[in-house]
Design a protein around this motif. Structure first.
Motif, PDB file in Angstrom:
ATOM      1  N   VAL A 187       4.523   3.755   2.918  1.00  0.00           N
ATOM      2  CA  VAL A 187       4.590   2.415   2.339  1.00  0.00           C
ATOM      3  C   VAL A 187       4.256   1.439   3.457  1.00  0.00           C
ATOM      4  N   ALA A 188       3.217   0.647   3.243  1.00  0.00           N
ATOM      5  CA  ALA A 188       2.794  -0.329   4.245  1.00  0.00           C
ATOM      6  C   ALA A 188       2.588  -1.672   3.573  1.00  0.00           C
TER       7      ALA A 188
ATOM      8  N   VAL B  12       7.948   8.558   4.972  1.00  0.00           N
ATOM      9  CA  VAL B  12       9.076   9.407   4.578  1.00  0.00           C
ATOM     10  C   VAL B  12       8.545  10.804   4.302  1.00  0.00           C
ATOM     11  N   THR B  13       9.136  11.805   4.934  1.00  0.00           N
ATOM     12  CA  THR B  13       8.778  13.190   4.656  1.00  0.00           C
ATOM     13  C   THR B  13       9.471  13.615   3.371  1.00  0.00           C
ATOM     14  N   LEU B  14       8.693  14.130   2.431  1.00  0.00           N
ATOM     15  CA  LEU B  14       9.209  14.547   1.129  1.00  0.00           C
ATOM     16  C   LEU B  14       9.361  16.065   1.099  1.00  0.00           C
ATOM     17  N   PRO B  15      10.215  16.571   0.204  1.00  0.00           N
ATOM     18  CA  PRO B  15      10.333  18.024   0.059  1.00  0.00           C
ATOM     19  C   PRO B  15       9.006  18.636  -0.404  1.00  0.00           C
TER      20      PRO B  15
ATOM     21  N   ASP C  43       0.870  -1.174   0.000  1.00  0.00           N
ATOM     22  CA  ASP C  43       0.000   0.000   0.000  1.00  0.00           C
ATOM     23  C   ASP C  43       0.908   1.226   0.000  1.00  0.00           C
ATOM     24  N   ILE C  44       0.951   1.933  -1.122  1.00  0.00           N
ATOM     25  CA  ILE C  44       1.818   3.105  -1.287  1.00  0.00           C
ATOM     26  C   ILE C  44       0.931   4.317  -1.497  1.00  0.00           C
ATOM     27  N   SER C  45       1.152   5.370  -0.678  1.00  0.00           N
ATOM     28  CA  SER C  45       0.329   6.572  -0.818  1.00  0.00           C
ATOM     29  C   SER C  45       1.148   7.812  -0.486  1.00  0.00           C
ATOM     30  N   ILE C  46       0.680   8.946  -1.027  1.00  0.00           N
ATOM     31  CA  ILE C  46       1.275  10.244  -0.708  1.00  0.00           C
ATOM     32  C   ILE C  46       0.150  11.157  -0.259  1.00  0.00           C
ATOM     33  N   GLN C  47       0.375  11.776   0.901  1.00  0.00           N
ATOM     34  CA  GLN C  47      -0.591  12.745   1.408  1.00  0.00           C
ATOM     35  C   GLN C  47       0.177  13.802   2.182  1.00  0.00           C
TER      36      GLN C  47
END
Length: 147
Positions: free
Chosen positions: A81-82, A109-112, A71-75
Motif C-alpha cells: 500500500v503506497a 505486508v507479508t501474507l500467508p 496504490d494497492i497491489s499484491i505480488q
C-alpha cells in the motif's frame, strides 16, 4: 530562601530531560523495534493484520487520505500500500511539535501462502483502509465425515 529551591527544581528537571535524551539515544535510536508488537518510530500508517479460516484482513489507519490516490497491489504474497498524505500548513507559523505524518508512504505486508490474489477487496471509510484477501478454497479447513 526560596531561590535555592527554585534553582534546585530547575536543575533537577534539566537532569531528568538529559537522562531522557540519553535513554532515547541508547534505546530509541536502534534500527530494530523495541518489542514484538512495536514498530519503528515514524512508521505510517499504523496497521493491524488479522485472519480467519476464510480470509486475511488488513486495516491501515490513515485519516485524511484521498482513497483514489492509494496504490494497492499484491505480488508474490506481498501486499503493498503506497500513497501520499498532504497536510496544509500555515505560512509563517513556527511549529514546536508536529506529530501528524506528511509525505509519501509505503507499507508492505507479508501474507500467508494460501491467500487468493484474485479475490481482494479494499474499502476506505472513516479514515481506515480495510483490505480483505480471501483464502483459496483448497486451503480452507473442511470437515471430514467418518463412515
Amino acid at each position: 530562601m526560596f531561590g535555592n529551591l527554585v534553582n534546585f527544581e530547575a536543575s533537577l528537571f534539566d537532569e531528568f530531560r538529559r537522562l531522557e535524551r540519553d535513554m532515547d539515544q541508547l534505546f530509541g535510536a536502534t534500527p530494530w523495534p523495541s518489542g514484538i508488537r512495536a514498530v519503528e518510530r515514524g512508521t505510517y500508517p499504523p496497521l493491524n493484520v488479522g485472519s480467519t479460516p476464510d480470509r486475511v484482513d488488513v486495516y491501515l489507519f490513515a485519516a485524511g487520505l484521498d482513497p483514489k490516490s492509494l496504490d494497492i497491489s499484491i505480488q508474490q504474497n506481498l501486499l503493498t500500500v503506497a500513497g501520499e498524505r498532504k497536510l496544509s500548513t500555515e505560512e509563517g507559523v513556527n511549529y514546536y511539535r508536529k506529530e501528524r505524518f506528511d509525505g509519501a508512504f509505503r507499507r508492505v505486508v507479508t501474507l500467508p501462502e494460501d491467500v487468493n490474489p484474485d479475490q481482494v477487496n479494499a474499502r476506505y471509510r472513516d479514515g481506515v483502509l480495510h483490505v480483505t484477501i480471501q483464502r483459496r478454497e483448497s486451503a480452507k479447513p473442511r470437515q471430514i465425515e467418518v463412515k
